[in-house]
Design a protein around this motif. Structure first.
Motif, PDB file in Angstrom:
ATOM      1  N   MET A 122       0.672  -0.842   0.335  1.00 18.28           N
ATOM      2  CA  MET A 122       0.445   0.004  -0.084  1.00 18.28           C
ATOM      3  C   MET A 122       1.043   0.999  -0.638  1.00 18.28           C
ATOM      4  O   MET A 122       1.473   1.337   0.754  1.00 18.28           O
ATOM      5  N   TYR A 123      -0.053   1.940  -0.938  1.00 18.17           N
ATOM      6  CA  TYR A 123       0.893   3.642  -1.149  1.00 18.17           C
ATOM      7  C   TYR A 123       0.328   4.667  -0.830  1.00 18.17           C
ATOM      8  O   TYR A 123      -0.628   4.657  -1.142  1.00 18.17           O
ATOM      9  N   ARG A 124       1.421   5.868  -1.062  1.00 17.78           N
ATOM     10  CA  ARG A 124       0.352   6.744  -0.970  1.00 17.78           C
ATOM     11  C   ARG A 124      -0.285   6.979  -3.055  1.00 17.78           C
ATOM     12  O   ARG A 124       0.896   6.637  -3.637  1.00 17.78           O
ATOM     13  N   THR A 125      -1.583   7.353  -3.326  1.00 17.70           N
ATOM     14  CA  THR A 125      -1.744   7.431  -4.384  1.00 17.70           C
ATOM     15  C   THR A 125      -1.045   8.847  -5.239  1.00 17.70           C
ATOM     16  O   THR A 125      -0.518   8.669  -6.733  1.00 17.70           O
ATOM     17  N   VAL A 126      -1.055  10.058  -4.813  1.00 17.48           N
ATOM     18  CA  VAL A 126      -0.598  11.201  -4.777  1.00 17.48           C
ATOM     19  C   VAL A 126       0.243  11.926  -4.196  1.00 17.48           C
ATOM     20  O   VAL A 126      -0.704  11.992  -2.519  1.00 17.48           O
ATOM     21  N   ARG A 127       1.610  11.717  -4.065  1.00 15.38           N
ATOM     22  CA  ARG A 127       2.373  12.612  -3.019  1.00 15.38           C
ATOM     23  C   ARG A 127       1.469  13.865  -2.713  1.00 15.38           C
ATOM     24  O   ARG A 127       1.508  14.050  -1.312  1.00 15.38           O
ATOM     25  N   GLN A 128       1.312  14.605  -3.469  1.00 16.12           N
ATOM     26  CA  GLN A 128       0.975  15.924  -3.362  1.00 16.12           C
ATOM     27  C   GLN A 128      -0.380  16.293  -3.035  1.00 16.12           C
ATOM     28  O   GLN A 128      -0.289  17.413  -2.012  1.00 16.12           O
ATOM     29  N   ASN A 129      -0.925  15.246  -2.698  1.00 14.83           N
ATOM     30  CA  ASN A 129      -2.078  15.835  -2.225  1.00 14.83           C
ATOM     31  C   ASN A 129      -2.472  15.585  -0.399  1.00 14.83           C
ATOM     32  O   ASN A 129      -3.645  15.715   0.230  1.00 14.83           O
ATOM     33  N   ILE A 130      -0.966  15.017  -0.365  1.00 16.30           N
ATOM     34  CA  ILE A 130      -0.770  15.456   2.069  1.00 16.30           C
ATOM     35  C   ILE A 130      -0.888  17.395   2.021  1.00 16.30           C
ATOM     36  O   ILE A 130      -0.850  17.714   2.026  1.00 16.30           O
ATOM     37  N   ILE A 131      -2.161  17.575   2.764  1.00 20.36           N
ATOM     38  CA  ILE A 131      -2.414  18.945   2.659  1.00 20.36           C
ATOM     39  C   ILE A 131      -1.502  19.016   4.258  1.00 20.36           C
ATOM     40  O   ILE A 131      -0.977  18.567   5.556  1.00 20.36           O
ATOM     41  N   PRO A 132      -0.718  20.428   4.650  1.00 24.15           N
ATOM     42  CA  PRO A 132       0.642  20.806   4.559  1.00 24.15           C
ATOM     43  C   PRO A 132      -0.005  20.324   6.828  1.00 24.15           C
ATOM     44  O   PRO A 132      -1.316  21.389   6.846  1.00 24.15           O
ATOM     45  N   GLY A 133       0.869  19.786   6.852  1.00 19.78           N
ATOM     46  CA  GLY A 133       0.902  19.361   8.820  1.00 19.78           C
ATOM     47  C   GLY A 133      -0.255  19.257   8.944  1.00 19.78           C
ATOM     48  O   GLY A 133      -1.087  19.116  10.472  1.00 19.78           O
TER      49      GLY A 133
END
Length: 253
Positions: A65-76
């Motif tokens: 299992m891995y992150r589908t889209v790395r950039q979709n993490i909201i900062p903080g």
């Protein structure tokens, strides 16, 4: 291509999950709300939970299992300033390797997968076109609820959850409000799943000790800051998050 129920004999799958998890010092946190009140608009308080997309790929003997889209993490918005990056599970050995980010450090945790004593209930429903059955379990003091599809006969699920006679499509950690909900189940070609290698290798026990110590120190910082503010011995500088930092590291302004 979505898997129709008649295709359940396929051995290789890819499942996209929506993963909602609690946020440390998010909405409702008393210590942070107090600091915000002292500083006015200086702090931007985030939500109590955040949601990201994850992909689970499954072979007959392992899952990843891995992150589908790395950039979709909201900062903080990492859970307790912890983020589970990649999870690899070996079914027969009941072992896992997990790459975790915590307070800016990366750890490679290797250990046995937690064994859940599932209780399969008589409740059934349809989910993504599959007949799913309800199961519940307790892990220490944590209550877990799962809906699994017997037609997809792999003992897999999101994260470290699994061990049921079918793929877990919906899972809720009742105690924390963490939720994994499958959005699509897809057929894949034969694939080779490899274990993650990034991070400093530790056991889960050692990692838990580090996490407990760091979180206690962080909470102590907030409690001490609150005390100094109440005594008028300290004012809080404006702090915010760097929106260009996808890992959510704090940046003072």
């Amino acid at each position: 291509m979505l898997i129709p129920p008649s295709a359940s004999a396929q051995e290789f799958y890819a499942v996209r999950y929506s993963h909602t998890f609690p946020v440390l010092y998010g909405a409702g946190d008393a210590a942070l709300e107090h600091l915000m009140a002292q500083e006015g608009a200086g702090y931007t308080q985030g939500p109590s939970h955040a949601t990201v997309l994850r992909t689970l790929v499954i072979s007959p003997d392992a899952s990843l299992m891995y992150r589908t889209v790395r950039q979709n993490i909201i900062p903080g918005t990492r859970t307790g300033w912890e983020y589970i990056d990649t999870t690899y599970v070996q079914f027969d050995a009941n072992a896992y390797t997990e790459s975790r980010e915590f307070f800016g450090d990366t750890y490679l945790v290797k250990d046995e997968r937690p064994v859940l004593s599932w209780r399969v209930l008589s409740e059934e429903r349809l989910y993504l076109g599959y007949r799913v059955m309800k199961a519940t379990a307790m892990l220490d003091s944590i209550s877990v609820e799962a809906w699994f599809a017997p037609e997809i006969s792999v003992p897999a699920g999101p994260g470290l959850y699994g061990g049921l006679p079918g793929l877990i499509l919906l899972l809720t950690n009742v105690s924390t409000g963490e939720v994994y909900s499958a959005e699509a189940v897809m057929i894949t070609e034969e694939l080779q799943i490899t274990t993650p290698t990034a991070g400093r290798e530790v056991s889960n026990r050692r990692y838990s000790q580090v996490k407990t110590s760091e979180l206690a120190a962080d909470r102590s910082y907030y409690d001490e800051t609150k005390r100094l503010i109440e005594e008028g011995r300290m004012t809080v500088r404006r702090r915010n998050f760097d929106v260009n930092d996808p890992l959510g590291n704090k940046k003072k302004q």
